[in-house]
Design a protein around this motif. Structure first.
Motif, PDB file in Angstrom:
ATOM      1  N   LYS A  31       0.706  -1.156   0.166  1.00 29.26           N
ATOM      2  CA  LYS A  31      -0.149  -0.063   0.062  1.00 29.26           C
ATOM      3  C   LYS A  31       0.923   1.316   0.071  1.00 29.26           C
ATOM      4  O   LYS A  31       0.686   2.199  -0.692  1.00 29.26           O
ATOM      5  N   THR A  51       1.563   3.428  -3.494  1.00 34.10           N
ATOM      6  CA  THR A  51       1.066   4.851  -3.403  1.00 34.10           C
ATOM      7  C   THR A  51       2.073   5.780  -3.828  1.00 34.10           C
ATOM      8  O   THR A  51       1.965   6.777  -4.657  1.00 34.10           O
ATOM      9  N   HIS A  72       2.615   5.425  -7.432  1.00 35.13           N
ATOM     10  CA  HIS A  72       1.620   6.327  -8.285  1.00 35.13           C
ATOM     11  C   HIS A  72       1.839   7.954  -8.195  1.00 35.13           C
ATOM     12  O   HIS A  72       1.555   8.564  -9.321  1.00 35.13           O
ATOM     13  N   GLU A 117      -2.627  -6.039 -10.543  1.00 33.91           N
ATOM     14  CA  GLU A 117      -4.106  -6.511 -10.281  1.00 33.91           C
ATOM     15  C   GLU A 117      -4.542  -5.720  -9.290  1.00 33.91           C
ATOM     16  O   GLU A 117      -3.835  -5.491  -8.072  1.00 33.91           O
ATOM     17  N   GLU A 118      -5.901  -5.380  -9.123  1.00 36.71           N
ATOM     18  CA  GLU A 118      -6.522  -4.697  -8.144  1.00 36.71           C
ATOM     19  C   GLU A 118      -6.521  -5.568  -7.010  1.00 36.71           C
ATOM     20  O   GLU A 118      -6.627  -5.135  -5.813  1.00 36.71           O
ATOM     21  N   TYR A 119      -6.853  -6.834  -7.123  1.00 36.26           N
ATOM     22  CA  TYR A 119      -6.976  -7.820  -5.990  1.00 36.26           C
ATOM     23  C   TYR A 119      -5.867  -8.703  -6.059  1.00 36.26           C
ATOM     24  O   TYR A 119      -5.971  -9.794  -6.645  1.00 36.26           O
ATOM     25  N   GLY A 165      -8.826  -5.932  -2.312  1.00 36.56           N
ATOM     26  CA  GLY A 165      -8.453  -4.653  -3.331  1.00 36.56           C
ATOM     27  C   GLY A 165      -7.735  -3.635  -2.756  1.00 36.56           C
ATOM     28  O   GLY A 165      -7.766  -3.370  -1.704  1.00 36.56           O
ATOM     29  N   GLN A 166      -6.530  -3.415  -3.703  1.00 36.74           N
ATOM     30  CA  GLN A 166      -5.783  -2.064  -3.112  1.00 36.74           C
ATOM     31  C   GLN A 166      -5.625  -1.226  -4.456  1.00 36.74           C
ATOM     32  O   GLN A 166      -4.826  -1.572  -5.504  1.00 36.74           O
ATOM     33  N   ARG A 167      -5.922  -0.069  -4.482  1.00 34.14           N
ATOM     34  CA  ARG A 167      -5.831   0.985  -5.428  1.00 34.14           C
ATOM     35  C   ARG A 167      -5.476   2.249  -4.647  1.00 34.14           C
ATOM     36  O   ARG A 167      -5.912   2.402  -3.243  1.00 34.14           O
ATOM     37  N   PRO A 168      -4.659   3.120  -5.221  1.00 27.59           N
ATOM     38  CA  PRO A 168      -3.981   3.288  -6.500  1.00 27.59           C
ATOM     39  C   PRO A 168      -3.028   2.071  -6.661  1.00 27.59           C
ATOM     40  O   PRO A 168      -2.344   1.695  -5.656  1.00 27.59           O
ATOM     41  N   ARG A 169      -3.033   1.587  -7.866  1.00 29.87           N
ATOM     42  CA  ARG A 169      -2.019   0.538  -8.422  1.00 29.87           C
ATOM     43  C   ARG A 169      -0.623   1.609  -8.508  1.00 29.87           C
ATOM     44  O   ARG A 169      -0.827   2.614  -8.867  1.00 29.87           O
TER      45      ARG A 169
END
Length: 307
Positions: A100, A104, A107, A154-156, A170-174
């Protein structure tokens, strides 16, 4: 051959910190990072220690800036230079937490992260955080695999291992990069093997020049044996540098001299098969550090590609 810098101020071990760093702060760090950005350095790097025990504080000091916070701060102050954790002790944190933070950072910086990881060496840090210090190598091995998944597209992300198990979260932003470069630090046999088989690059822990050829040969042999032929970045940490003839005592190990003299010495690393060198300059002030960075970028760096 590319070159980067382990930033002063952000870690202040007595092994390398200059006296002026004790009173330095964010503005000094920002100006040095900007100087490296302007001078064409490939990356700026930040170390990682969460807490330093009393028994080591006299040598290590307790000044160790957090790498994610520091690199994010400097990402906003720079334009192109890459951001390297050298090295993050990722075994002290769950891989989803590290993913995470670093996703970030990648990104927000527009894809400038290089994630350098290492096993760590301070037992008290591990004990305080409930991580088994004796198994730190195995922990790092799985962390690398888990981070590969969690920093992918992958988001997940999904990982099922002995220590970590996650899916459907799920983790965004990628990350902005399709693949975040993952360099492994350390010079022990286990660390070199880990770098060769699991990493995109190797960050030695201060190996002198005469030890590097054997280490590089082992990495090549390991990768050849496993038929790993993708891009792989070999690093080296150079001796301390001073561009020009110093008017003060810079230490007997420090390489000094004019641009051609320094470049000739540093090109020996390239002849061994090194792709990037990490440099550090002797200095008595922020201004002198900035001047050294500028001189190296303008006068020495362009010569490193010459035969």
């Amino acid at each position: 051959m590319r070159y980067g810098i382990q930033l002063p101020v952000q870690s202040q071990s007595t092994l390398y910190a200059e006296t002026w760093e004790a009173d330095a702060g964010p503005e000094d760090l920002r100006e040095i990072a900007r100087a490296a950005d302007r001078a064409g350095f490939e990356y700026i790097a930040c170390c990682d220690h969460i807490a330093v025990p009393h028994r080591l504080s006299a040598a290590m000091s307790t000044v160790w800036y957090d790498p994610v916070a520091t690199l994010a701060f400097l990402a906003a102050a720079t334009d192109r230079v890459r951001l390297l954790s050298h090295v993050a002790v990722v075994g002290l944190r769950h891989p989803l937490l590290s993913a995470k933070q670093y996703a970030t950072l990648d990104h927000l910086s527009g894809g400038r992260l290089i994630l350098g990881v290492g096993a760590g060496h301070v037992a008290e840090e591990f004990e305080a955080l409930g991580v088994d210090f004796r198994r730190r190598g195995a922990v790092l091995d799985e962390c690398v695999d888990a981070l590969r998944a969690a920093l992918g597209p992958e988001e997940y992300p999904e990982h099922h291992g002995k220590l970590y198990d996650f899916a459907g979260l799920g983790q965004r932003p990628r990350p902005a990069q399709p693949r975040v470069p993952l360099w492994v630090g350390g010079s022990s046999p286990a660390a070199v093997r880990r770098a060769a088989l699991k990493g995109d690059g190797w960050l030695p822990q201060g190996d002198p020049r005469d030890r590097l050829p054997a280490q590089l040969g082992r990495i090549r042999d390991l990768r050849r044996r496993e038929k790993l032929d993708g891009p792989f970045t070999i690093g080296a940490i150079t001796e301390p540098l001073y561009v020009g003839i110093p008017a003060w005592h810079v230490g007997r190990r420090t390489l000094t001299g004019g641009p051609h003299e320094l470049a000739e010495s540093l090109r020996a690393y390239r002849a061994m098969g090194v792709d990037q060198i990490q440099v550090r300059f002797r200095s008595r002030s922020r201004a002198e550090a900035v001047d050294q960075i500028a001189a190296f970028g303008a006068e020495v760096g362009p010569l490193l590609t010459e035969e």
